[in-house]
Design a protein around this motif. Structure first.
Motif, PDB file in Angstrom:
ATOM      1  N   GLN A  71     -14.943 -12.171  -2.902  1.00 34.46           N
ATOM      2  CA  GLN A  71     -14.910 -10.722  -2.713  1.00 34.46           C
ATOM      3  C   GLN A  71     -15.857 -10.285  -1.602  1.00 34.46           C
ATOM      4  O   GLN A  71     -15.543  -9.377  -0.817  1.00 34.46           O
ATOM      5  CB  GLN A  71     -15.243 -10.006  -4.027  1.00 34.46           C
ATOM      6  CG  GLN A  71     -14.260 -10.251  -5.154  1.00 34.46           C
ATOM      7  CD  GLN A  71     -12.858  -9.715  -4.861  1.00 34.46           C
ATOM      8  OE1 GLN A  71     -12.625  -9.041  -3.866  1.00 34.46           O
ATOM      9  NE2 GLN A  71     -11.919 -10.042  -5.735  1.00 34.46           N
ATOM     10  N   ALA A  72     -17.014 -10.929  -1.516  1.00 34.81           N
ATOM     11  CA  ALA A  72     -17.970 -10.597  -0.449  1.00 34.81           C
ATOM     12  C   ALA A  72     -17.371 -10.896   0.921  1.00 34.81           C
ATOM     13  O   ALA A  72     -17.512 -10.104   1.867  1.00 34.81           O
ATOM     14  CB  ALA A  72     -19.262 -11.369  -0.651  1.00 34.81           C
ATOM     15  N   ALA A  73     -16.692 -12.034   1.043  1.00 33.99           N
ATOM     16  CA  ALA A  73     -16.083 -12.407   2.328  1.00 33.99           C
ATOM     17  C   ALA A  73     -14.959 -11.444   2.696  1.00 33.99           C
ATOM     18  O   ALA A  73     -14.801 -11.082   3.875  1.00 33.99           O
ATOM     19  CB  ALA A  73     -15.552 -13.839   2.252  1.00 33.99           C
ATOM     20  N   GLN A  74     -14.171 -10.998   1.703  1.00 41.19           N
ATOM     21  CA  GLN A  74     -13.109 -10.036   1.977  1.00 41.19           C
ATOM     22  C   GLN A  74     -13.686  -8.724   2.504  1.00 41.19           C
ATOM     23  O   GLN A  74     -13.174  -8.137   3.467  1.00 41.19           O
ATOM     24  CB  GLN A  74     -12.305  -9.777   0.693  1.00 41.19           C
ATOM     25  CG  GLN A  74     -11.520 -10.963   0.183  1.00 41.19           C
ATOM     26  CD  GLN A  74     -10.294 -11.283   1.038  1.00 41.19           C
ATOM     27  OE1 GLN A  74      -9.854 -10.478   1.840  1.00 41.19           O
ATOM     28  NE2 GLN A  74      -9.747 -12.463   0.881  1.00 41.19           N
ATOM     29  N   ILE A  75     -14.733  -8.241   1.856  1.00 42.47           N
ATOM     30  CA  ILE A  75     -15.352  -6.983   2.270  1.00 42.47           C
ATOM     31  C   ILE A  75     -15.916  -7.094   3.680  1.00 42.47           C
ATOM     32  O   ILE A  75     -15.703  -6.219   4.538  1.00 42.47           O
ATOM     33  CB  ILE A  75     -16.457  -6.583   1.280  1.00 42.47           C
ATOM     34  CG1 ILE A  75     -15.839  -6.196  -0.071  1.00 42.47           C
ATOM     35  CG2 ILE A  75     -17.299  -5.427   1.825  1.00 42.47           C
ATOM     36  CD1 ILE A  75     -16.851  -6.049  -1.186  1.00 42.47           C
ATOM     37  N   MET A  76     -16.633  -8.173   3.945  1.00 43.27           N
ATOM     38  CA  MET A  76     -17.247  -8.320   5.260  1.00 43.27           C
ATOM     39  C   MET A  76     -16.222  -8.526   6.371  1.00 43.27           C
ATOM     40  O   MET A  76     -16.421  -8.083   7.508  1.00 43.27           O
ATOM     41  CB  MET A  76     -18.240  -9.484   5.247  1.00 43.27           C
ATOM     42  CG  MET A  76     -19.590  -9.134   4.654  1.00 43.27           C
ATOM     43  SD  MET A  76     -20.451  -7.841   5.620  1.00 43.27           S
ATOM     44  CE  MET A  76     -20.323  -6.455   4.512  1.00 43.27           C
ATOM     45  N   SER A  77     -15.111  -9.182   6.048  1.00 43.62           N
ATOM     46  CA  SER A  77     -14.062  -9.355   7.053  1.00 43.62           C
ATOM     47  C   SER A  77     -13.540  -8.008   7.522  1.00 43.62           C
ATOM     48  O   SER A  77     -13.340  -7.777   8.724  1.00 43.62           O
ATOM     49  CB  SER A  77     -12.907 -10.193   6.480  1.00 43.62           C
ATOM     50  OG  SER A  77     -13.330 -11.504   6.190  1.00 43.62           O
ATOM     51  N   LEU A  78     -13.339  -7.083   6.572  1.00 52.84           N
ATOM     52  CA  LEU A  78     -12.871  -5.749   6.939  1.00 52.84           C
ATOM     53  C   LEU A  78     -13.960  -4.924   7.607  1.00 52.84           C
ATOM     54  O   LEU A  78     -13.701  -4.167   8.537  1.00 52.84           O
ATOM     55  CB  LEU A  78     -12.366  -5.023   5.696  1.00 52.84           C
ATOM     56  CG  LEU A  78     -10.979  -5.418   5.192  1.00 52.84           C
ATOM     57  CD1 LEU A  78     -10.707  -4.791   3.837  1.00 52.84           C
ATOM     58  CD2 LEU A  78      -9.912  -4.997   6.186  1.00 52.84           C
ATOM     59  N   ALA A  79     -15.189  -5.064   7.127  1.00 52.02           N
ATOM     60  CA  ALA A  79     -16.286  -4.275   7.682  1.00 52.02           C
ATOM     61  C   ALA A  79     -16.574  -4.640   9.137  1.00 52.02           C
ATOM     62  O   ALA A  79     -17.028  -3.796   9.922  1.00 52.02           O
ATOM     63  CB  ALA A  79     -17.544  -4.471   6.837  1.00 52.02           C
ATOM     64  N   TYR A 238      -8.108  10.213  -2.735  1.00 57.19           N
ATOM     65  CA  TYR A 238      -8.022   9.435  -1.499  1.00 57.19           C
ATOM     66  C   TYR A 238      -6.572   9.209  -1.113  1.00 57.19           C
ATOM     67  O   TYR A 238      -5.685   9.143  -1.966  1.00 57.19           O
ATOM     68  CB  TYR A 238      -8.748   8.088  -1.661  1.00 57.19           C
ATOM     69  CG  TYR A 238     -10.249   8.237  -1.647  1.00 57.19           C
ATOM     70  CD1 TYR A 238     -10.973   8.121  -0.466  1.00 57.19           C
ATOM     71  CD2 TYR A 238     -10.939   8.547  -2.824  1.00 57.19           C
ATOM     72  CE1 TYR A 238     -12.350   8.283  -0.456  1.00 57.19           C
ATOM     73  CE2 TYR A 238     -12.310   8.716  -2.821  1.00 57.19           C
ATOM     74  CZ  TYR A 238     -13.016   8.582  -1.627  1.00 57.19           C
ATOM     75  OH  TYR A 238     -14.380   8.761  -1.614  1.00 57.19           O
ATOM     76  N   GLY A 239      -6.348   9.066   0.186  1.00 53.74           N
ATOM     77  CA  GLY A 239      -5.000   8.887   0.692  1.00 53.74           C
ATOM     78  C   GLY A 239      -4.383   7.567   0.295  1.00 53.74           C
ATOM     79  O   GLY A 239      -3.180   7.481   0.049  1.00 53.74           O
ATOM     80  N   SER A 240      -5.178   6.504   0.252  1.00 53.82           N
ATOM     81  CA  SER A 240      -4.668   5.212  -0.208  1.00 53.82           C
ATOM     82  C   SER A 240      -5.686   4.580  -1.146  1.00 53.82           C
ATOM     83  O   SER A 240      -6.896   4.690  -0.931  1.00 53.82           O
ATOM     84  CB  SER A 240      -4.364   4.273   0.960  1.00 53.82           C
ATOM     85  OG  SER A 240      -5.542   3.880   1.623  1.00 53.82           O
ATOM     86  N   LEU A 241      -5.168   3.935  -2.182  1.00 51.80           N
ATOM     87  CA  LEU A 241      -6.001   3.272  -3.179  1.00 51.80           C
ATOM     88  C   LEU A 241      -5.508   1.847  -3.351  1.00 51.80           C
ATOM     89  O   LEU A 241      -4.306   1.578  -3.266  1.00 51.80           O
ATOM     90  CB  LEU A 241      -5.923   3.996  -4.524  1.00 51.80           C
ATOM     91  CG  LEU A 241      -6.412   5.447  -4.576  1.00 51.80           C
ATOM     92  CD1 LEU A 241      -5.967   6.104  -5.870  1.00 51.80           C
ATOM     93  CD2 LEU A 241      -7.929   5.501  -4.447  1.00 51.80           C
ATOM     94  N   ALA A 242      -6.429   0.933  -3.588  1.00 51.11           N
ATOM     95  CA  ALA A 242      -6.055  -0.454  -3.851  1.00 51.11           C
ATOM     96  C   ALA A 242      -6.942  -1.008  -4.947  1.00 51.11           C
ATOM     97  O   ALA A 242      -8.141  -0.713  -5.006  1.00 51.11           O
ATOM     98  CB  ALA A 242      -6.198  -1.305  -2.597  1.00 51.11           C
ATOM     99  N   VAL A 243      -6.341  -1.805  -5.827  1.00 45.83           N
ATOM    100  CA  VAL A 243      -7.083  -2.512  -6.863  1.00 45.83           C
ATOM    101  C   VAL A 243      -7.019  -3.994  -6.541  1.00 45.83           C
ATOM    102  O   VAL A 243      -5.928  -4.574  -6.440  1.00 45.83           O
ATOM    103  CB  VAL A 243      -6.499  -2.239  -8.263  1.00 45.83           C
ATOM    104  CG1 VAL A 243      -7.291  -3.015  -9.324  1.00 45.83           C
ATOM    105  CG2 VAL A 243      -6.510  -0.749  -8.565  1.00 45.83           C
ATOM    106  N   ASN A 244      -8.186  -4.592  -6.348  1.00 47.64           N
ATOM    107  CA  ASN A 244      -8.289  -6.018  -5.991  1.00 47.64           C
ATOM    108  C   ASN A 244      -7.498  -6.355  -4.731  1.00 47.64           C
ATOM    109  O   ASN A 244      -6.870  -7.404  -4.613  1.00 47.64           O
ATOM    110  CB  ASN A 244      -7.832  -6.905  -7.155  1.00 47.64           C
ATOM    111  CG  ASN A 244      -8.708  -6.734  -8.372  1.00 47.64           C
ATOM    112  OD1 ASN A 244      -9.880  -6.372  -8.252  1.00 47.64           O
ATOM    113  ND2 ASN A 244      -8.164  -6.981  -9.542  1.00 47.64           N
ATOM    114  N   GLY A 245      -7.517  -5.439  -3.812  1.00 47.40           N
ATOM    115  CA  GLY A 245      -6.880  -5.637  -2.510  1.00 47.40           C
ATOM    116  C   GLY A 245      -7.621  -4.798  -1.492  1.00 47.40           C
ATOM    117  O   GLY A 245      -8.685  -4.257  -1.786  1.00 47.40           O
ATOM    118  N   ALA A 246      -7.068  -4.683  -0.317  1.00 44.28           N
ATOM    119  CA  ALA A 246      -7.701  -3.892   0.736  1.00 44.28           C
ATOM    120  C   ALA A 246      -6.936  -2.597   0.929  1.00 44.28           C
ATOM    121  O   ALA A 246      -5.785  -2.608   1.379  1.00 44.28           O
ATOM    122  CB  ALA A 246      -7.741  -4.683   2.034  1.00 44.28           C
TER     123      ALA A 246
END
Length: 268
Positions: A71-79, A238-246
């Motif tokens: 999860q940390a890697a997913q967040i940082m990839s987008l950030a 919010y305009g878009s919401l995601a659960v366990n995704g981006a």
């Protein structure tokens, strides 16, 4: 399609042959164009960035080390994507202060920014100034991370700001549009229902913008607290919401309706 310098924009948006103005960019410029459109009685629709949250829900069971790192890697990839020049990038991680794994998760975030995800070079005009502004504001708690041992220079640096405690501060109220991300821990019990009951109004009322929001929640907790999750998804403005995704990915799917929530929280 017309291209013009910035100072000629008002003439274009107020031209009598223009019926509707569609805009993507900063909220400051959007408000200026909106005033012009109101004066000339034109429709105006704007897609603006903001301070997009990632809500990290404390689980019914401990997350494994692999889950924390993933999860940390997913967040940082987008950030880091495009050097932070993305309106849909995550800027604030909303966590539970009493979550026993909070510090382990924050350590994984820092490791992901430094060692796991590749360096990205910021290129957008003004990104250096924005980075410096946030660095000065949070000079005591902010951590400047140099991915890949800093071999790509200062513009690849990432500013990580854990433990924010002022909802009216710069990180919560200003879109960085640079490689800046922080964490805001909420003082709640470490269970999904209590945490989500506090996290939803915090995001709606204290974070600038309404573009997208991501919720991270392990499968077991999701099954046990499905009603709390559905309530949160219903109430998040919010305009878009995601659960366990981006949530940012939703803006890349042309089959979905492109909408959001206005500044008053009304659907667009």
């Amino acid at each position: 399609v017309a291209f013009c310098p910035a100072d000629e924009g008002p003439a274009l948006s107020q031209h009598p042959s223009v019926d509707v103005v569609l805009f993507t960019g900063s909220a400051k410029i959007a408000r200026s164009i909106d005033m012009q459109c109101q004066a000339s009685q034109k429709r105006f629709v704007a897609e603006c960035g903001g301070v997009n949250p990632v809500i990290v829900v404390p689980g019914e069971r401990p997350w494994t080390q692999a889950e924390l790192e993933h999860q940390a890697a997913q967040i940082m990839s987008l950030a880091k994507f495009l050097g932070g020049a993305v309106c849909a990038r995550p800027q604030v991680l909303v966590t539970c202060q009493k979550w026993p794994q909070r510090q382990a998760f924050l350590d994984c975030i820092e490791q992901a920014a430094r060692d796991i995800t590749p360096a990205a070079v910021s290129f957008y005009p003004g990104s250096d100034e924005s980075f410096a502004k946030f660095q000065a504001e949070y000079r005591q708690q902010g951590k400047v991370i140099e991915p890949e041992a800093g071999k790509y220079g200062e513009r690849s640096r990432f500013l990580w700001i854990p433990g924010i405690d002022k909802p009216d501060g710069l990180l919560c109220q200003t879109e960085a549009f640079a490689q800046v991300t922080g964490e805001y821990p909420l003082d709640t019990e470490a269970n999904a229902e209590d945490f989500l009951d506090k996290a939803v109004p915090f995001c709606n009322n204290h974070l600038f913008g309404s573009l997208n929001c991501t919720i991270l929640m392990d499968d077991r907790t999701r099954k046990v607290h499905d009603a709390a999750l559905e309530k949160a998804l219903t109430n998040l403005k919010y305009g878009s919401l995601a659960v366990n995704g981006a949530a940012a990915v939703a803006w890349c799917i042309p089959y979905l309706i492109w909408g959001g929530c206005g500044e008053e929280g009304k659907p667009i």
